[in-house]
Write a protein that holds these residues in place. Structure first.
Motif, PDB file in Angstrom:
ATOM      1  N   PRO A 218       0.835  -1.208   0.000  1.00 22.30           N
ATOM      2  CA  PRO A 218       0.000   0.000   0.000  1.00 22.30           C
ATOM      3  C   PRO A 218       0.866   1.253   0.000  1.00 22.30           C
ATOM      4  CG  PRO A 218       0.164  -0.872   2.212  1.00 22.30           C
ATOM      5  CD  PRO A 218       0.910  -1.838   1.328  1.00 22.30           C
TER       6      PRO A 218
ATOM      7  N   GLN B 233       0.254   5.852  -0.696  1.00 23.95           N
ATOM      8  CA  GLN B 233      -0.549   6.977  -1.174  1.00 23.95           C
ATOM      9  C   GLN B 233       0.174   7.603  -2.352  1.00 23.95           C
ATOM     10  OE1 GLN B 233      -3.575   8.277   0.105  1.00 23.95           O
ATOM     11  NE2 GLN B 233      -3.550   9.665  -1.644  1.00 23.95           N
TER      12      GLN B 233
ATOM     13  N   ALA C 265      -3.492   3.591  -3.019  1.00 31.12           N
ATOM     14  CA  ALA C 265      -4.482   4.640  -2.781  1.00 31.12           C
ATOM     15  C   ALA C 265      -4.070   5.833  -3.631  1.00 31.12           C
ATOM     16  CB  ALA C 265      -4.527   5.008  -1.304  1.00 31.12           C
TER      17      ALA C 265
ATOM     18  N   GLU D 278     -15.083   6.291  -8.998  1.00 34.58           N
ATOM     19  CA  GLU D 278     -14.279   6.518  -7.801  1.00 34.58           C
ATOM     20  C   GLU D 278     -14.434   5.334  -6.871  1.00 34.58           C
ATOM     21  OE1 GLU D 278     -13.509  11.079  -6.744  1.00 34.58           O
ATOM     22  OE2 GLU D 278     -15.612  10.499  -6.445  1.00 34.58           O
ATOM     23  N   GLN D 279     -13.440   5.149  -6.006  1.00 34.29           N
ATOM     24  CA  GLN D 279     -13.482   4.076  -5.027  1.00 34.29           C
ATOM     25  C   GLN D 279     -13.070   4.654  -3.676  1.00 34.29           C
ATOM     26  OE1 GLN D 279     -11.253   0.533  -6.307  1.00 34.29           O
ATOM     27  NE2 GLN D 279     -11.201   1.424  -8.361  1.00 34.29           N
ATOM     28  N   PRO D 280     -13.901   4.543  -2.656  1.00 31.10           N
ATOM     29  CA  PRO D 280     -13.544   5.092  -1.349  1.00 31.10           C
ATOM     30  C   PRO D 280     -12.187   4.571  -0.876  1.00 31.10           C
ATOM     31  CG  PRO D 280     -15.837   4.404  -1.371  1.00 31.10           C
ATOM     32  CD  PRO D 280     -15.230   3.923  -2.665  1.00 31.10           C
ATOM     33  N   ALA D 281     -11.330   5.501  -0.468  1.00 33.46           N
ATOM     34  CA  ALA D 281     -10.004   5.194   0.071  1.00 33.46           C
ATOM     35  C   ALA D 281      -9.068   4.542  -0.954  1.00 33.46           C
ATOM     36  CB  ALA D 281     -10.096   4.290   1.305  1.00 33.46           C
ATOM     37  N   ARG D 282      -9.474   4.462  -2.216  1.00 30.74           N
ATOM     38  CA  ARG D 282      -8.624   3.809  -3.214  1.00 30.74           C
ATOM     39  C   ARG D 282      -8.382   4.697  -4.434  1.00 30.74           C
ATOM     40  NH1 ARG D 282      -7.622  -1.530  -4.161  1.00 30.74           N
ATOM     41  NH2 ARG D 282      -7.491  -1.541  -1.892  1.00 30.74           N
TER      42      ARG D 282
ATOM     43  N   ARG E 158      -9.559   8.617  -6.086  1.00 34.57           N
ATOM     44  CA  ARG E 158     -10.353   9.833  -6.132  1.00 34.57           C
ATOM     45  C   ARG E 158      -9.732  10.807  -7.128  1.00 34.57           C
ATOM     46  NH1 ARG E 158      -9.046  14.398  -2.532  1.00 34.57           N
ATOM     47  NH2 ARG E 158      -7.118  13.995  -1.385  1.00 34.57           N
TER      48      ARG E 158
ATOM     49  N   CYS F   3       2.447  12.317   0.390  1.00 35.25           N
ATOM     50  CA  CYS F   3       2.421  11.246  -0.614  1.00 35.25           C
ATOM     51  C   CYS F   3       3.619  10.320  -0.445  1.00 35.25           C
ATOM     52  CB  CYS F   3       2.433  11.826  -2.020  1.00 35.25           C
ATOM     53  SG  CYS F   3       1.019  12.865  -2.411  1.00 35.25           S
TER      54      CYS F   3
END
Length: 214
Positions: free
Chosen positions: A45, A47, A68, A88-92, A94, A116
């Motif tokens: 994972p 950001q 993310a 869009e996908q929550p937390a993935r 935007r 980031c």
């Protein structure tokens, strides 16, 4: 009012007309290959910011890998297209309409200093006028955490004018080094997609840098 390539309205028109001319309809093949096969490819994972995301193919690709992702563009038309194509996908995944060079707008959207883990670059650096490139480098350096990564596919052609504006491969490395990045990889891409009118999209380079301690 006269619009220029450094304004969102100019790019809005390009997207409405489908005249941006480097649309592939999918993530750039050299980046897909890098993530699927290269031992040093960043892993989720993490950001990740994708500046100048356009229609969002790379951002959606990274989200599918488990990152993310924030897809950023200052063109409202580009962001609308990205949302239409990829959702869009929550937390993935935007989408954010803002200017990479507007630090206040980025902070207001939650993209403050060292927010980031990584930045993925494709067709943003070559789309902005070269006189704005120092500000680009300063912005991504501010956003990336210490030891975070910048991965990019850069178009190092020598043709005059733009966009897309050209780069010199050696100078590009020197500029990012001076901006606080340590080069890990820098090599010519070998599987670039054809360009407009099916002409070779030559002189693409893949680069991976680490952000040195702030």
């Amino acid at each position: 009012m006269t619009h220029s390539p450094d304004t969102g309205s100019w790019w809005d028109q390009r997207y409405r007309e489908c005249s941006d001319r480097w649309e592939l309809g999918s993530p750039a093949p050299p980046l897909q290959l890098f993530f699927s096969e290269h031992a040093q490819a960043p892993k989720p994972p993490a950001q990740v910011l994708v500046p100048g995301c356009g229609r969002g193919h790379e951002a959606a690709f990274l989200a599918a890998l488990g990152f993310a992702v924030v897809g950023l563009d200052f063109s409202a038309e580009a962001i609308a297209e990205a949302l239409r194509l990829h959702g869009e996908q929550p937390a993935r995944l935007r989408w954010l309409q803002a200017d990479l060079l507007d630090g206040g707008a980025l902070e207001a959207a939650g993209l403050g200093p060292a927010s980031c883990d990584g930045v993925l670059e494709h067709t943003c650096y070559c789309a902005i006028d070269p006189h704005l490139r120092p500000a680009y480098r300063q912005s991504v350096a501010r956003l990336i955490k210490a030891q975070g990564w910048l991965l990019g596919l850069f178009w190092c052609h020598g043709r005059p004018g733009g966009p897309p504006y050209g780069s010199d491969a050696d100078q590009l490395v020197a500029d990012f080094t001076a901006a606080g990045f340590s080069k890990e990889l820098w090599f010519p891409a070998t599987n670039s997609a054809p360009g407009p009118d099916n002409q070779p999209r030559d002189h693409e380079w893949v680069g991976l840098w680490r952000r040195v301690a702030h």
